[in-house]
Design a protein around this motif. Structure first.
Motif: not given
Length: 354
Positions: A118, A204, A282, A285, A322, A325-326, A328-330, A332-333
């Motif tokens: 980050r 991950r 994902w 999570s 979390a 990356g939670c 929604s973040e994963l 999006a990526e």
């Protein structure tokens, strides 16, 4: 694809299962609080289960971390392997491998990673690092921390070096976490330009394997409880609603497991795997939090007891939800990667990691 474990991987997983089952008991975990279990860590290193990761690969590590997750054993196993053994083995220079791998394998050195980056750490031309990371898992146990800088370069920092400050942080799961502050700390460069993305994908995938084990353990406890707990003269497990909830949790757990296996297998065989690692993360999570919630709910009122063993699975599941990356973040990526992937067969500049 072939997810069948090798003889070595199966033997290592069986040995890990026995050690975790024997030593990561409810009583010992309760006594440990938020700290790590030194006796369990010593048993793992004596059995060669850290050094073995170099041989069994990422898929073997996923199998081993499943066994840790089943018992929520409080040792820095995932961090040391994902941020120490595998990165050094795959991206370290011959000198780094000769110096660091033996120490990591014997447990003399304990590694963790300041991920996700980050954009908090900067490096000057002399390899001096400055910045902060608010929560690093198992940092209070670590002798080395793998730090990514804003340019995606990886640096190994010894935790007792000048310019390194660690302060205790309590996270949802008892991971002996800490806040990392670097003020001109000296770092040792690890790997080339592609090392960051490859280490992140492997991490991950490894932590998705850990989540698969956490979920399997939570579900096993729920099945045992509902099979012996009676209501209206019959076990709770005979209630259709209970069976459906447990079945959904089982399918979610298998989805986490199979996506982690696929990502690990691809990474071990040198195939592109960034999308697959994101997919596994994902599932870990999104499905992971569903499973640990179901495990707690299926215990009824007992699930609300903070001292009940199933509550640890809930805490670990939510922390892993979390971490890195939670959902929604994963997603999006992953969407950005799918819509604009790196062209297949693109040339790799000279001197860059393959």
């Amino acid at each position: 694809m072939d997810f069948h474990p090798t003889e070595e991987q199966s033997a290592a997983a069986d040995l890990a299962a026995r050690i975790f089952r024997d030593l990561a008991t409810h009583e010992r975990l309760a006594a440990a609080g938020s700290g790590s279990d030194a006796e369990l860590w010593k048993a793992l290193t004596a059995a060669g289960l850290i050094a073995a990761v170099e041989e069994v690969g990422l898929l073997g590590l996923v199998l081993l971390l499943e066994e840790q997750g089943r018992t929520t054993a409080q040792v820095p196993y995932a961090a040391t392997c994902a941020y120490g053994v595998l990165p050094v083995a795959r991206h370290g220079s011959p000198a780094q491998r000769a110096r660091l791998l033996p120490a990591l394998g014997t447990g003399e050195a304990v590694a963790t990673g300041a991920f996700p980056a980050r954009g908090r750490i900067t490096a000057d031309p002399d390899g001096r690092l400055t910045g902060t990371v608010p929560a690093v898992p198992w940092l209070r146990d670590a002798t080395h921390v793998l730090v990514p800088d804003t340019d995606g370069a990886l640096w190994f920092v010894t935790t007792d070096a000048p310019g390194v400050r660690i302060s205790a942080v309590e996270t949802t799961a008892p991971w002996a976490a800490g806040a990392l502050t670097l003020a001109g700390a000296e770092g040792e460069r690890l790997g080339g330009p592609r090392a960051h993305d490859e280490v992140l994908s492997a991490a991950r995938t490894a932590f998705a394997g850990l989540q698969a084990g956490v979920c399997a353990g939570s579900l096993a406890r729920a099945v045992e409880y509902t099979s012996i707990r009676e209501q209206f003269g019959r076990p709770l497990s005979t209630n259709q609603g209970v069976m459906l909830r447990a079945a959904d949790a089982y399918m979610d757990t298998e989805a986490i497991r199979v996506t982690a296996y696929e990502a690990a297998w691809r990474i071990d065989t040198g195939l592109p795997a960034r999308e697959h690692a994101l997919t596994a993360a994902w599932w870990a999570s999104e499905a992971g939090k569903r499973v640990v919630h179901a495990g707690q709910h299926l215990h009824g009122g007992m699930g609300a007891d903070l001292d009940h063993p199933v509550h640890r699975h809930f805490l670990w599941g939510r922390q892993l939800d979390a971490y890195l990356g939670c959902g929604s973040e994963l997603l999006a990526e992953l969407g950005a990667l799918v819509s604009d992937p790196v062209p297949a067969g693109a040339a790799i500049p000279e001197g860059e990691d393959a």
